[in-house]
Design an enzyme around this catalytic site. Sequence first.
Site, PDB file in Angstrom:
ATOM      1  N   TYR A 272      44.737  34.430  45.768  1.00 33.19           N
ATOM      2  CA  TYR A 272      43.712  33.777  44.946  1.00 33.19           C
ATOM      3  C   TYR A 272      43.435  34.593  43.696  1.00 33.19           C
ATOM      4  O   TYR A 272      43.443  34.065  42.580  1.00 33.19           O
ATOM      5  CB  TYR A 272      42.429  33.592  45.751  1.00 33.19           C
TER       6      TYR A 272
ATOM      7  N   LYS B  22      44.250  33.558  39.697  1.00 31.42           N
ATOM      8  CA  LYS B  22      43.222  33.462  38.658  1.00 31.42           C
ATOM      9  C   LYS B  22      43.515  34.427  37.502  1.00 31.42           C
ATOM     10  O   LYS B  22      43.186  34.130  36.347  1.00 31.42           O
ATOM     11  CB  LYS B  22      41.839  33.725  39.252  1.00 31.42           C
TER      12      LYS B  22
END
Length: 253
Positions: free
Chosen positions: A158, A162
Amino acid sequence: MSTTNKIYFIAGGNRGIGLSLVKELSNRKGTVVFASARKPGAATKLQEWSKSHSNVHIIKLDVSSLESANEAAQEVTKVVDAVDVLWVNSAVFHSFGPVVNTPDDVWNSHYKTNVLGPIHVYQAFYPLIKKGRSKIIVFTSSLAGSMGAFFPSSQSAYGQSKAALNYTMKEISFELQDEGFIVISIHPGAVRTDSAQEIVNQHAEKKPEILDLFAKQALTPEKSASDMLKVVDNLKPENNGLFYNYDGTIIPF
């Protein structure tokens, strides 16, 4: 449709932060809001909201597919010929473990949705945004993607996705600066959504500090959306390429 309306497209507007953005924007006078969902028929809360708000249009969109993004853009052109603000909020988050045992499928799914997804939406909607008056593109990012403000928690795929999204935003902001665009990333804060709570609960036993932090500091989706909109409402050309916190402060890359 009146050309004085401000047109928004919210990718991932069916729940949580995205739905809160749709609600606040559609309650404003002179706005038209397109909200996407991967499965519109299952987006019951969004469907209910649209029934009482004629300025909300639900669009089918799977951001992991460029074909789906192009089809979504075509649907929008049946109603309007330009979009003022493109907000890519769609994301997945099911990676809360160390790099050493995070499998390939987790890395791939995060990259496909959180990095390629926003790229697909941008590529498909660029002609519409170029015709818009505001020419604003917003990517919902995360503090997890900042290396300069690294949060001490294993978020592996994750966080990496990002960080890649932030780079993509920065490159797009450079490529479009001479066309009058304003392109930013924004961190919505720790937000009390169903998916976030589920993740926190799964890891509370091993990381009790996360549960405590979430309980004390988590924002409601409504508060997060409202604060982020204050940032977006006041964007100026010199803000192009910045990574914002929901409260308007700048986050280092």
